[in-house]
Scaffold this motif. Structure first.
Motif, short mmCIF file in Angstrom:
data_model
loop_
_atom_site.label_atom_id
_atom_site.label_comp_id
_atom_site.label_asym_id
_atom_site.label_seq_id
_atom_site.Cartn_x
_atom_site.Cartn_y
_atom_site.Cartn_z
N GLY A 55 -4.29 8.71 24.12
CA GLY A 55 -5.11 8.04 23.09
C GLY A 55 -4.23 7.11 22.30
O GLY A 55 -4.15 7.17 21.07
N ALA A 56 -3.54 6.21 23.02
CA ALA A 56 -2.42 5.44 22.44
C ALA A 56 -2.87 4.40 21.41
O ALA A 56 -2.06 3.93 20.61
CB ALA A 56 -1.66 4.76 23.56
N GLY A 57 -4.15 4.02 21.42
CA GLY A 57 -4.65 3.05 20.43
C GLY A 57 -3.91 1.73 20.55
O GLY A 57 -3.81 1.15 21.64
N LEU A 60 1.08 2.79 18.22
CA LEU A 60 1.94 3.32 17.13
C LEU A 60 3.07 4.19 17.69
O LEU A 60 4.24 4.00 17.32
CB LEU A 60 1.06 4.16 16.18
N ASP A 79 -5.64 5.12 27.12
CA ASP A 79 -6.71 5.07 26.12
C ASP A 79 -8.03 4.80 26.85
O ASP A 79 -8.06 4.18 27.91
CB ASP A 79 -6.44 3.98 25.08
N SER A 80 -9.14 5.26 26.25
CA SER A 80 -10.45 5.05 26.86
C SER A 80 -11.05 3.72 26.44
O SER A 80 -12.13 3.35 26.92
CB SER A 80 -11.39 6.19 26.47
N ARG A 106 -9.48 8.69 30.47
CA ARG A 106 -9.98 9.63 29.47
C ARG A 106 -9.12 10.88 29.40
O ARG A 106 -8.58 11.35 30.40
CB ARG A 106 -11.44 10.03 29.79
N LEU A 107 -8.99 11.40 28.19
CA LEU A 107 -8.18 12.59 27.94
C LEU A 107 -8.64 13.78 28.78
O LEU A 107 -7.85 14.61 29.18
CB LEU A 107 -8.33 13.01 26.46
N GLU A 108 -9.96 13.83 29.03
CA GLU A 108 -10.55 15.00 29.69
C GLU A 108 -10.29 15.03 31.18
O GLU A 108 -10.53 16.03 31.84
CB GLU A 108 -12.08 15.02 29.47
N ARG A 123 -1.15 11.20 18.82
CA ARG A 123 -1.52 11.29 17.41
C ARG A 123 -2.99 10.96 17.25
O ARG A 123 -3.45 9.91 17.70
CB ARG A 123 -0.72 10.32 16.53
N SER A 124 -3.70 11.89 16.64
CA SER A 124 -5.08 11.66 16.25
C SER A 124 -5.95 11.16 17.39
O SER A 124 -6.64 10.15 17.26
CB SER A 124 -5.11 10.65 15.08
N TYR A 128 -10.93 13.73 19.23
CA TYR A 128 -12.08 12.92 19.66
C TYR A 128 -12.58 13.32 21.04
O TYR A 128 -13.61 12.83 21.49
CB TYR A 128 -11.71 11.43 19.69
C1 LIG Z 1 -7.50 7.30 15.65
S1 LIG Z 1 -7.04 6.41 17.08
C2 LIG Z 1 -5.31 6.86 17.24
C3 LIG Z 1 -4.54 5.82 18.01
C4 LIG Z 1 -3.03 6.05 18.11
N1 LIG Z 1 -2.70 7.30 18.76
C5 LIG Z 1 -2.36 5.97 16.74
O1 LIG Z 1 -1.67 6.92 16.37
O2 LIG Z 1 -2.51 4.94 16.06
C6 LIG Z 1 -7.82 7.37 18.37
C7 LIG Z 1 -7.65 6.73 19.75
O3 LIG Z 1 -8.11 7.66 20.74
C8 LIG Z 1 -8.84 6.96 21.72
N2 LIG Z 1 -9.78 7.91 22.32
C9 LIG Z 1 -10.84 8.52 21.73
N3 LIG Z 1 -11.45 9.34 22.60
C10 LIG Z 1 -10.75 9.26 23.76
C11 LIG Z 1 -10.89 9.89 25.05
N4 LIG Z 1 -11.87 10.76 25.28
N5 LIG Z 1 -10.01 9.58 26.01
C12 LIG Z 1 -8.99 8.69 25.77
N6 LIG Z 1 -8.82 8.06 24.58
C13 LIG Z 1 -9.68 8.34 23.59
C14 LIG Z 1 -9.52 5.83 20.96
O4 LIG Z 1 -9.91 4.76 21.81
C15 LIG Z 1 -8.45 5.46 19.94
O5 LIG Z 1 -7.63 4.41 20.40
#
Ligand SMILES: C[S@@+](CC[C@H](N)C(=O)[O-])C[C@H]1O[C@@H](n2cnc3c(N)ncnc32)[C@H](O)[C@@H]1O
Length: 281
Positions: A55-57, A60, A79-80, A106-108, A123-124, A128
């Motif tokens: 979930g690298a966004g 960061l 990331d998704s 996807r994480l799953e 992180r964070s 989700y």
């Molecule tokens: C709050 S952001 C955190 C981003 C980054 N890790 C950071 O620390 O800035 C959450 C991230 O998780 C990704 N995300 C949410 N659900 C996801 C999933 N099921 N599989 C993969 N990525 C996912 C979102 O697209 C988003 O970029």
């Protein structure tokens, strides 16, 4: 602002984390970068390692991990969100970083072989996942034996607000209670996150750090909007609340919350859970 950053805004929590003050204040860097530095430190990265950022966004952790492993290593940034992946691809080119591999997924259901990585950082993002336990099992599967993991997740289910909400106070508490029990983002608590790591068979240390959230000086309407749209679509707070409250009540309470938070009459507490360890066997 890119659509990827837009995702983070919709969650609310990222924007709110940037307004954190409190326990860690006095150190000259933003709370987010301190959280990111701590995650990387606990992952004990080595030059030449192959790392996965879940979930690298917008990168960061990715950027820090890429520096730590050097040109002989690599960081796979999953990331998704296609917008996040595109942004990471163009940023890597602009910054001349050759060891970052953005992957849409996807994480799953991680598109990697068992044992593919020396370390996983996150992180964070786990909170989700549609199925937190499955996401942590996947994290464990792709780690090599002896591989490290280091994660920090905001515990939105344990967030609390202190201060004076005026007449809307009692209704606000009811609304928060419904959100905590919803199974959405705001139900994440330390027990569910730790349980997911235990059930994946991982041994770990963990630490809860509580941050203070201040939204003083923000635009009240924007704060109210963020409060109601903590996740896109079905899982947004407003969608969950509609099952238990009339629409005008939800709007009235969110507006009162927005005004009180923006005036500095109420402040939040948001515990975040660090989890780190080594995959044995
Ligand atoms: C709050 S952001 C955190 C981003 C980054 N890790 C950071 O620390 O800035 C959450 C991230 O998780 C990704 N995300 C949410 N659900 C996801 C999933 N099921 N599989 C993969 N990525 C996912 C979102 O697209 C988003 O970029």
């Amino acid at each position: 602002m890119s659509a990827c950053e837009g995702f983070e805004d919709k969650t609310g929590w990222n924007g709110w984390l940037e307004n954190i003050s409190g326990e860690l204040s006095g150190v000259e860097s933003s709370p987010l970068s301190r959280i990111a530095d701590t995650i990387i430190e606990k992952a004990r990265l080595h030059r030449g390692d192959h790392i996965l950022d879940l979930g690298a966004g917008t990168g960061l952790l990715t950027a820090r991990a890429a520096r730590a492993v050097g040109g002989e290593g690599s960081v796979t940034a999953l990331d998704s969100s296609p917008e996040c992946i595109e942004k990471m691809q163009s940023d890597s080119v602009i910054m001349g970083v050759g060891n970052v591999l953005p992957v849409l997924g996807r994480l799953e259901n991680l598109p990697f072989d068992p044992g593919a990585f020396d370390a996983v950082v996150c992180r964070s993002a786990l909170i989700y996942a549609e199925d937190l336990k499955n996401a942590v099992r996947e994290l464990s599967r792709v780690l090599a034996a002896g591989g490290r993991f280091s994660v920090c997740e905001p515990l939105a289910g344990e967030s609390e607000w202190k201060g004076e909400m005026g007449e809307a106070g009692p209704l606000f508490l009811q609304i928060e209670d419904v959100l905590r029990k919803s199974g959405g983002l705001r139900s994440a608590d330390r027990h569910s996150v730790r349980d997911a790591f235990k059930q994946a068979g991982l041994e770990f240390d963990s630490l809860v750090v509580r941050f203070v959230i201040s939204m003083e000086g923000r635009d009240a309407e924007e704060v109210a909007r963020e409060y109601l749209n903590d996740l896109p679509g079905e899982l947004s707070a407003s969608n969950i609340l509609r099952k238990s409250f009339e629409e005008p009540v939800i709007v009235q309470v969110a507006e009162a919350f927005g005004r009180a938070a923006a005036d500095g009459r109420i402040r939040g507490g948001l515990p975040c859970l660090y989890v780190w360890g080594t995959r044995v066997g």
